[in-house]
Design a protein around this motif. Structure first.
Motif, PDB file in Angstrom:
ATOM      1  N   UNK A   7     -11.381 -19.620  14.654  1.00 29.58           N
ATOM      2  CA  UNK A   7     -11.590 -20.968  14.478  1.00 29.58           C
ATOM      3  C   UNK A   7     -12.660 -20.493  16.527  1.00 29.58           C
ATOM      4  N   UNK A   8     -12.992 -19.182  16.296  1.00 29.78           N
ATOM      5  CA  UNK A   8     -13.413 -19.115  17.667  1.00 29.78           C
ATOM      6  C   UNK A   8     -14.611 -18.825  17.246  1.00 29.78           C
ATOM      7  N   UNK A   9     -15.847 -19.193  18.189  1.00 28.40           N
ATOM      8  CA  UNK A   9     -17.186 -19.218  17.904  1.00 28.40           C
ATOM      9  C   UNK A   9     -18.166 -18.796  19.422  1.00 28.40           C
ATOM     10  N   UNK A  10     -19.162 -18.198  19.243  1.00 26.84           N
ATOM     11  CA  UNK A  10     -19.924 -18.233  20.369  1.00 26.84           C
ATOM     12  C   UNK A  10     -21.286 -18.504  19.635  1.00 26.84           C
ATOM     13  N   UNK A  20     -27.710  -9.961  16.656  1.00 24.16           N
ATOM     14  CA  UNK A  20     -27.813  -9.032  15.042  1.00 24.16           C
ATOM     15  C   UNK A  20     -26.384  -8.209  15.846  1.00 24.16           C
ATOM     16  N   UNK A  21     -26.668  -7.467  16.981  1.00 22.95           N
ATOM     17  CA  UNK A  21     -25.496  -6.352  17.299  1.00 22.95           C
ATOM     18  C   UNK A  21     -24.542  -7.443  17.879  1.00 22.95           C
ATOM     19  N   UNK A  22     -24.506  -8.217  18.288  1.00 21.60           N
ATOM     20  CA  UNK A  22     -22.845  -9.026  18.589  1.00 21.60           C
ATOM     21  C   UNK A  22     -22.370  -9.486  17.499  1.00 21.60           C
ATOM     22  N   UNK A  23     -23.658  -9.948  16.263  1.00 22.58           N
ATOM     23  CA  UNK A  23     -22.455 -10.843  15.621  1.00 22.58           C
ATOM     24  C   UNK A  23     -21.457  -9.437  14.988  1.00 22.58           C
ATOM     25  N   UNK A  24     -22.388  -8.291  14.628  1.00 25.81           N
ATOM     26  CA  UNK A  24     -21.240  -7.087  13.575  1.00 25.81           C
ATOM     27  C   UNK A  24     -20.379  -6.281  14.998  1.00 25.81           C
ATOM     28  N   UNK A  25     -21.059  -6.282  15.922  1.00 30.58           N
ATOM     29  CA  UNK A  25     -19.136  -6.072  16.605  1.00 30.58           C
ATOM     30  C   UNK A  25     -18.421  -6.979  17.244  1.00 30.58           C
ATOM     31  N   UNK A  26     -17.942  -8.031  16.874  1.00 26.50           N
ATOM     32  CA  UNK A  26     -17.684  -9.245  17.480  1.00 26.50           C
ATOM     33  C   UNK A  26     -16.406  -9.867  15.810  1.00 26.50           C
ATOM     34  N   UNK A  28     -13.538 -11.236  13.673  1.00 26.28           N
ATOM     35  CA  UNK A  28     -13.357 -12.775  13.759  1.00 26.28           C
ATOM     36  C   UNK A  28     -13.567 -13.659  14.538  1.00 26.28           C
ATOM     37  N   UNK A  29     -14.902 -13.742  14.769  1.00 29.68           N
ATOM     38  CA  UNK A  29     -15.541 -14.926  15.091  1.00 29.68           C
ATOM     39  C   UNK A  29     -16.617 -15.266  14.822  1.00 29.68           C
ATOM     40  N   UNK A  30     -16.972 -16.309  14.559  1.00 33.75           N
ATOM     41  CA  UNK A  30     -18.684 -16.690  14.365  1.00 33.75           C
ATOM     42  C   UNK A  30     -19.609 -16.885  15.010  1.00 33.75           C
ATOM     43  N   UNK A  68     -19.369 -20.075  24.397  1.00 33.15           N
ATOM     44  CA  UNK A  68     -18.172 -20.065  24.052  1.00 33.15           C
ATOM     45  C   UNK A  68     -17.341 -21.532  23.615  1.00 33.15           C
ATOM     46  N   UNK A  69     -16.741 -21.309  21.589  1.00 35.96           N
ATOM     47  CA  UNK A  69     -16.043 -22.540  21.512  1.00 35.96           C
ATOM     48  C   UNK A  69     -14.317 -22.429  21.031  1.00 35.96           C
ATOM     49  N   UNK A  70     -13.631 -22.724  20.991  1.00 38.16           N
ATOM     50  CA  UNK A  70     -12.373 -22.341  20.357  1.00 38.16           C
ATOM     51  C   UNK A  70     -11.654 -20.660  21.073  1.00 38.16           C
ATOM     52  N   UNK A  71     -12.079 -20.951  22.156  1.00 39.72           N
ATOM     53  CA  UNK A  71     -11.345 -19.396  22.722  1.00 39.72           C
ATOM     54  C   UNK A  71      -9.922 -20.041  23.622  1.00 39.72           C
ATOM     55  N   UNK A  72      -9.190 -18.998  23.834  1.00 34.62           N
ATOM     56  CA  UNK A  72      -8.128 -18.556  24.497  1.00 34.62           C
ATOM     57  C   UNK A  72      -8.985 -18.702  26.144  1.00 34.62           C
TER      58      UNK A  72
END
Length: 129
Positions: A7-10, A20-26, A28-30, A68-72
């Protein structure tokens, strides 16, 4: 809203290569590339509703923005550290709120830039004293 398992998105406003670098490294985060979505609200972007890729990217290449959306609260800090490590450039961080979900991305980026510049100036003055 679009939600990965956690349930977490950035919402990332940065160049394509770094996104692309962030997407491939994080895990369980959209990671949502927001370039071109400046005329959409955060809610529309998160819900994939009538999102136009016809925005007008402004010259903000000296900064990246991560919203950040949906992060604790307990996980935001480590995610910020990871994004800073990956991007190795100046980045502005924020979280979604009930209020700013209805803001156009362009307006939120302008507000975040203004706040960032203000606090950067304040820090510089404090260091000079």
């Amino acid at each position: 809203m679009r939600k990965p398992e956690s349930g977490r998105s950035v919402l990332l406003y940065c160049d394509k290569e770094l996104t692309s670098l962030v997407r491939s490294s994080l895990n369980n985060v959209t990671v949502i590339d927001c370039i071109g979505m400046e005329n959409s609200t955060l809610r529309e972007i998160l819900e994939k509703e009538a999102v136009s890729q016809n925005g007008r990217a402004k010259n903000r290449e000296h900064l990246c923005y991560a919203i950040f959306n949906g992060f604790e609260n307990s996980t935001i800090g480590s995610t910020i550290k990871e994004i800073r490590r990956l991007l190795q450039k100046e980045c502005v961080f924020a979280t979604t709120t009930e209020s700013n979900l209805n803001w156009k991305l362009e307006d939120l980026l302008a507000e975040l830039t203004e706040e960032h510049d203000y606090f950067k100036k304040v820090r510089r003055v404090e260091l000079e004293e």
